[in-house]
Design an enzyme around this catalytic site. Structure first.
Site, PDB file in Angstrom:
ATOM      1  N   LEU A 268     -50.430 -26.904  50.794  1.00 12.58           N
ATOM      2  CA  LEU A 268     -51.694 -27.388  51.316  1.00 12.58           C
ATOM      3  C   LEU A 268     -52.871 -26.705  50.625  1.00 12.58           C
ATOM      4  CD1 LEU A 268     -51.192 -27.960  55.139  1.00 12.58           C
ATOM      5  CD2 LEU A 268     -51.040 -29.563  53.253  1.00 12.58           C
TER       6      LEU A 268
ATOM      7  N   THR B  22     -45.431 -22.445  57.735  1.00  8.97           N
ATOM      8  CA  THR B  22     -44.268 -22.130  56.897  1.00  8.97           C
ATOM      9  C   THR B  22     -44.784 -21.773  55.514  1.00  8.97           C
ATOM     10  OG1 THR B  22     -43.992 -24.476  56.404  1.00  8.97           O
ATOM     11  CG2 THR B  22     -42.629 -23.563  58.167  1.00  8.97           C
TER      12      THR B  22
ATOM     13  N   VAL C 280     -43.822 -22.077  52.244  1.00 10.22           N
ATOM     14  CA  VAL C 280     -43.881 -23.042  51.145  1.00 10.22           C
ATOM     15  C   VAL C 280     -44.988 -24.072  51.405  1.00 10.22           C
ATOM     16  CG1 VAL C 280     -42.652 -24.892  49.939  1.00 10.22           C
ATOM     17  CG2 VAL C 280     -41.469 -22.754  50.474  1.00 10.22           C
ATOM     18  N   CYS C 281     -45.042 -24.582  52.635  1.00 10.18           N
ATOM     19  CA  CYS C 281     -46.039 -25.597  52.962  1.00 10.18           C
ATOM     20  C   CYS C 281     -47.459 -25.045  52.884  1.00 10.18           C
ATOM     21  CB  CYS C 281     -45.796 -26.147  54.366  1.00 10.18           C
ATOM     22  SG  CYS C 281     -44.203 -26.940  54.533  1.00 10.18           S
ATOM     23  N   THR C 282     -47.620 -23.786  53.238  1.00 16.70           N
ATOM     24  CA  THR C 282     -48.946 -23.168  53.148  1.00 16.70           C
ATOM     25  C   THR C 282     -49.432 -23.185  51.708  1.00 16.70           C
ATOM     26  OG1 THR C 282     -48.527 -21.762  55.071  1.00 16.70           O
ATOM     27  CG2 THR C 282     -50.260 -21.054  53.563  1.00 16.70           C
TER      28      THR C 282
END
EC number: 1.11.1.27
Length: 225
Positions: A52, A45, A47-49
């Site tokens: 991280l 996804t 945003v999560c990329t």
């Protein structure tokens, strides 16, 4: 009925899980370190990329603070490893563990890694549980020190997470509190329960009090110890 989720001061569930670094038991994983557990809606996804990637860049800073990081998502370890390659910054090589959603629903519920919200009002289904973006900070005593719950559409601020870790660690070992917008190096506040005479002994750099319209002298500051 008991309030769902962990409250500040509660002990972390000692769950077992497969991760990108092998199988862990959470308390053993933490050892004498601080720990940050954060959940993600799913792998790949946008945003999560970005989150991280940022966590990876800040990994040396978290390491300096004796903090271990673990991310939780609904996907498999194999998906996590594939996602690692997309990041391109080597965060999977020890700086961050990633594990799938916990099968123990009781533990997942306590960690509040689910919410009853689907993509649209029309599709909303109370039986559908999707992970949300949660941040937990645990101390070496395995107790919850801080939690923040984000919607999946708002990326987390890792500079702020670093800042609160600095505050949590400082205030855990010194009889001080940090005021609004505090940053490392700024003056801190002497806790109200500490008498003036004892405070003067504890903080030889000096104590100054801010003048207030009320005339009360309870805002006591000292340089960061």
């Amino acid at each position: 009925a008991a309030m769902p989720g962990l409250l500040l001061g509660d002990e972390a569930p000692n769950f077992e899980a497969e991760t990108t670094q092998g199988r862990i038991r959470f308390h053993d994983f933490l050892g004498d370190s601080w720990g940050i557990l954060f959940s993600h809606p799913r792998d790949f996804t946008p945003v999560c990329t970005t989150e991280l990637g940022r966590a990876a860049k800040l990994a040396p800073e978290f390491h300096k603070r004796n903090v271990k990081m673990i991310a939780l998502s609904i996907d498999s370890v194999q998906d996590h490893l594939a996602w690692c390659k997309v990041q391109g910054v080597g965060w999977h090589k020890g700086s961050l563990h990633c594990c799938p959603a916990l099968k123990d629903r009781g533990t997942a519920h306590r960690l509040r890694t689910t919410h009853l919200e689907s993509q649209s009002m029309e599709d909303r289904n109370p039986s559908l549980c999707l992970p949300c973006a949660q941040v937990f900070v645990f101390g070496p005593d395995k107790k919850l020190k801080l939690s923040i719950l984000y919607p999946a559409t708002t990326g987390r601020n890792f500079d702020e997470i670093l800042r609160v870790v600095d505050s949590l660690q400082l205030t855990a070992y010194k009889k001080v509190a940090t005021p609004v917008d505090w940053k490392p190096g700024d003056s801190v506040m002497v806790v109200p329960t500490l008498p003036d005479e004892e405070a003067k002994k504890l903080f030889p750099k000096g104590i100054f009090t801010k003048d207030l319209p009320s005339g009360k002298k309870y805002l006591r500051y000292t340089p960061q110890p």
